[in-house]
Design a protein around this motif. Structure first.
Motif, PDB file in Angstrom:
ATOM      1  N   PHE A 137       0.842  -1.192   0.000  1.00  0.00           N
ATOM      2  CA  PHE A 137       0.000   0.000   0.000  1.00  0.00           C
ATOM      3  C   PHE A 137       0.879   1.243   0.000  1.00  0.00           C
ATOM      4  O   PHE A 137       1.794   1.365   0.819  1.00  0.00           O
ATOM      5  N   SER A 138       0.634   2.186  -0.918  1.00  0.00           N
ATOM      6  CA  SER A 138       1.306   3.486  -0.955  1.00  0.00           C
ATOM      7  C   SER A 138       2.824   3.293  -1.067  1.00  0.00           C
ATOM      8  O   SER A 138       3.303   2.760  -2.064  1.00  0.00           O
ATOM      9  N   SER A 139       3.587   3.696  -0.062  1.00  0.00           N
ATOM     10  CA  SER A 139       5.027   3.444  -0.100  1.00  0.00           C
ATOM     11  C   SER A 139       5.309   1.948  -0.248  1.00  0.00           C
ATOM     12  O   SER A 139       6.238   1.543  -0.944  1.00  0.00           O
ATOM     13  N   GLY A 140       4.482   1.114   0.413  1.00  0.00           N
ATOM     14  CA  GLY A 140       4.623  -0.333   0.257  1.00  0.00           C
ATOM     15  C   GLY A 140       4.290  -0.797  -1.145  1.00  0.00           C
ATOM     16  O   GLY A 140       4.851  -1.781  -1.627  1.00  0.00           O
ATOM     17  N   ALA A 141       3.367  -0.103  -1.813  1.00  0.00           N
ATOM     18  CA  ALA A 141       3.070  -0.423  -3.212  1.00  0.00           C
ATOM     19  C   ALA A 141       4.276  -0.141  -4.100  1.00  0.00           C
ATOM     20  O   ALA A 141       4.600  -0.917  -5.004  1.00  0.00           O
ATOM     21  N   ASN A 142       4.943   0.976  -3.840  1.00  0.00           N
ATOM     22  CA  ASN A 142       6.156   1.278  -4.605  1.00  0.00           C
ATOM     23  C   ASN A 142       7.217   0.204  -4.376  1.00  0.00           C
ATOM     24  O   ASN A 142       7.937  -0.191  -5.299  1.00  0.00           O
ATOM     25  N   MET A 143       7.293  -0.280  -3.120  1.00  0.00           N
ATOM     26  CA  MET A 143       8.273  -1.315  -2.801  1.00  0.00           C
ATOM     27  C   MET A 143       7.907  -2.636  -3.465  1.00  0.00           C
ATOM     28  O   MET A 143       8.787  -3.369  -3.933  1.00  0.00           O
ATOM     29  N   SER A 144       6.621  -2.946  -3.540  1.00  0.00           N
ATOM     30  CA  SER A 144       6.228  -4.190  -4.208  1.00  0.00           C
ATOM     31  C   SER A 144       6.599  -4.140  -5.692  1.00  0.00           C
ATOM     32  O   SER A 144       7.032  -5.140  -6.268  1.00  0.00           O
ATOM     33  N   ALA A 145       6.453  -2.963  -6.303  1.00  0.00           N
ATOM     34  CA  ALA A 145       6.884  -2.814  -7.695  1.00  0.00           C
ATOM     35  C   ALA A 145       8.386  -3.009  -7.831  1.00  0.00           C
ATOM     36  O   ALA A 145       8.859  -3.597  -8.809  1.00  0.00           O
ATOM     37  N   ARG A 146       9.145  -2.511  -6.853  1.00  0.00           N
ATOM     38  CA  ARG A 146      10.591  -2.706  -6.882  1.00  0.00           C
ATOM     39  C   ARG A 146      10.934  -4.188  -6.816  1.00  0.00           C
ATOM     40  O   ARG A 146      11.874  -4.651  -7.492  1.00  0.00           O
ATOM     41  N   LEU A 147      10.194  -4.970  -6.035  1.00  0.00           N
ATOM     42  CA  LEU A 147      10.460  -6.405  -5.968  1.00  0.00           C
ATOM     43  C   LEU A 147      10.158  -7.078  -7.295  1.00  0.00           C
ATOM     44  O   LEU A 147      10.828  -8.033  -7.687  1.00  0.00           O
ATOM     45  N   ALA A 160      -0.257  -4.003  -6.080  1.00  0.00           N
ATOM     46  CA  ALA A 160       0.037  -2.692  -5.511  1.00  0.00           C
ATOM     47  C   ALA A 160      -1.232  -1.863  -5.463  1.00  0.00           C
ATOM     48  O   ALA A 160      -1.969  -1.803  -6.447  1.00  0.00           O
ATOM     49  N   TYR A 161      -1.467  -1.217  -4.301  1.00  0.00           N
ATOM     50  CA  TYR A 161      -2.583  -0.281  -4.193  1.00  0.00           C
ATOM     51  C   TYR A 161      -2.033   1.100  -3.861  1.00  0.00           C
ATOM     52  O   TYR A 161      -1.269   1.268  -2.911  1.00  0.00           O
ATOM     53  N   ALA A 162      -2.424   2.107  -4.660  1.00  0.00           N
ATOM     54  CA  ALA A 162      -2.079   3.512  -4.417  1.00  0.00           C
ATOM     55  C   ALA A 162      -0.571   3.744  -4.490  1.00  0.00           C
ATOM     56  O   ALA A 162       0.003   4.453  -3.669  1.00  0.00           O
ATOM     57  N   GLY A 163       0.056   3.188  -5.520  1.00  0.00           N
ATOM     58  CA  GLY A 163       1.479   3.383  -5.697  1.00  0.00           C
ATOM     59  C   GLY A 163       1.795   4.083  -7.011  1.00  0.00           C
ATOM     60  O   GLY A 163       0.916   4.384  -7.814  1.00  0.00           O
ATOM     61  N   VAL A 164       3.089   4.356  -7.206  1.00  0.00           N
ATOM     62  CA  VAL A 164       3.585   4.912  -8.465  1.00  0.00           C
ATOM     63  C   VAL A 164       4.728   4.037  -8.945  1.00  0.00           C
ATOM     64  O   VAL A 164       5.204   3.161  -8.235  1.00  0.00           O
ATOM     65  N   SER A 165       5.165   4.262 -10.153  1.00  0.00           N
ATOM     66  CA  SER A 165       6.167   3.393 -10.752  1.00  0.00           C
ATOM     67  C   SER A 165       7.558   3.695 -10.217  1.00  0.00           C
ATOM     68  O   SER A 165       7.850   4.808  -9.767  1.00  0.00           O
ATOM     69  N   PRO A 166       8.469   2.690 -10.249  1.00  0.00           N
ATOM     70  CA  PRO A 166       9.856   2.944  -9.854  1.00  0.00           C
ATOM     71  C   PRO A 166      10.517   4.059 -10.651  1.00  0.00           C
ATOM     72  O   PRO A 166      11.352   4.796 -10.130  1.00  0.00           O
ATOM     73  N   SER A 167      10.140   4.202 -11.922  1.00  0.00           N
ATOM     74  CA  SER A 167      10.758   5.237 -12.745  1.00  0.00           C
ATOM     75  C   SER A 167      10.367   6.643 -12.304  1.00  0.00           C
ATOM     76  O   SER A 167      11.033   7.617 -12.660  1.00  0.00           O
ATOM     77  N   PHE A 168       9.287   6.754 -11.497  1.00  0.00           N
ATOM     78  CA  PHE A 168       8.879   8.065 -10.999  1.00  0.00           C
ATOM     79  C   PHE A 168       9.988   8.697 -10.161  1.00  0.00           C
ATOM     80  O   PHE A 168      10.151   9.915 -10.145  1.00  0.00           O
ATOM     81  N   THR A 169      10.761   7.872  -9.462  1.00  0.00           N
ATOM     82  CA  THR A 169      11.879   8.370  -8.658  1.00  0.00           C
ATOM     83  C   THR A 169      13.200   8.305  -9.414  1.00  0.00           C
ATOM     84  O   THR A 169      14.253   8.557  -8.834  1.00  0.00           O
TER      85      THR A 169
END
Length: 270
Positions: A137-147, A160-169
């Motif tokens: 969720f949120s920051s955790g969603a971003n982390m799940s995408a990283r995995l 992932a719920y309420a996240g953004v893509s790794p490329s956003f950072t």
């Protein structure tokens, strides 16, 4: 005659003490007393092993909290522990360092930590290595995408719920294989803005080589689509709820857990 006697003794021993392989492999199904604390890679995490597991390998779901959110709040809001009891799987709740924000940069220390959580659970309980999944969720969603980017050999699929893509950072994402990704969002999210979520979805469609036209689900309040089959038979699932940045409430709370679990069930590790 001696050979027959030896075989009989071995068979009797297997009846009395059970298969030797279970203890040799350290594979068990003993339940925890609720959600309990453990440690992996020098950091704490929590795990819930429900009663009634079959003694054979079962799925494992890692559930990643949002920024500044205690794991227990995420556990309560998502309902994953109750889902694990009803569907016979194990759920683990890792914690970001100091309970803050997950480090979703490429090859971050959090990637190594979450891999260590999987290893620790798998050394103690019967985990199916083809059915290890992660939800965030949120920051955790971003982390799940990283995995999904960095550890697709460990995680069969990610949600992932309420996240953004790794490329956003600005961090690259180069998965070693196509991987199924479930992206869930709300239409009035003012933190992970809907256009960012759409961009995240489109990035995974490109990475996984998905068809551009989805199969859409009729009769949903906002939008529900599935793209696939993509390369290697994976899929990208896209679902939008009415709501804000927070985890869905009411009937949508049960719906998102059901949808994520169904997505995991459809997408084991090849």
């Amino acid at each position: 005659m001696f050979r027959s006697l030896l075989i009989a003794l071995l068979c009797l021993g297997s009846v009395l003490i059970g298969p030797a392989t279970a203890s040799a492999e350290g594979c068990g199904s003993a339940p925890t007393s609720g959600t309990v604390a453990r440690e992996a890679a020098g950091r704490p995490y929590h795990v819930n092993v429900p009663p009634g597991l079959p003694g054979s390998p079962v799925p494992l779901v890692l559930s990643l909290h949002g920024a500044l959110q205690p794991y227990a709040v995420h556990e309560r809001e998502t309902g994953w522990s109750a889902a694990a009891a009803g569907r016979h799987f194990i759920v683990a709740y890792p914690s970001a360092a100091a309970g803050l924000v997950w480090d979703a940069a490429q090859r971050s220390g959090d990637v190594a930590y979450l891999r260590a959580v999987v290893d620790d659970v798998s050394r103690t309980w019967c985990v199916d290595p083809h059915r290890v999944h992660v939800e965030g969720f949120s920051s955790g969603a971003n982390m799940s995408a990283r995995l999904a980017c960095d550890a697709p050999a460990v995680f069969a699929s990610v949600a992932a719920y309420a996240g953004v893509s790794p490329s956003f950072t600005g961090s690259p994402c180069e998965p070693a294989r196509p991987i199924s990704v479930g992206l869930f969002h709300s239409d009035a999210d003012l933190i992970s803005l809907p256009p960012l979520a759409v961009a995240h979805r489109d990035e995974w469609l490109r990475r996984d080589g998905c068809p551009v036209t989805p199969v859409t689900e009729p009769g949903v309040p906002v939008e529900a689509s599935a793209y696939g089959p993509c390369r290697a038979g994976v899929q990208v699932v896209w679902r939008v709820y009415h709501g804000s940045h927070f985890w869905p409430a009411g009937g949508d709370r049960a719906d998102i857990a059901d949808r994520m679990w169904a997505f995991f069930q459809r997408n084991p590790l090849p």
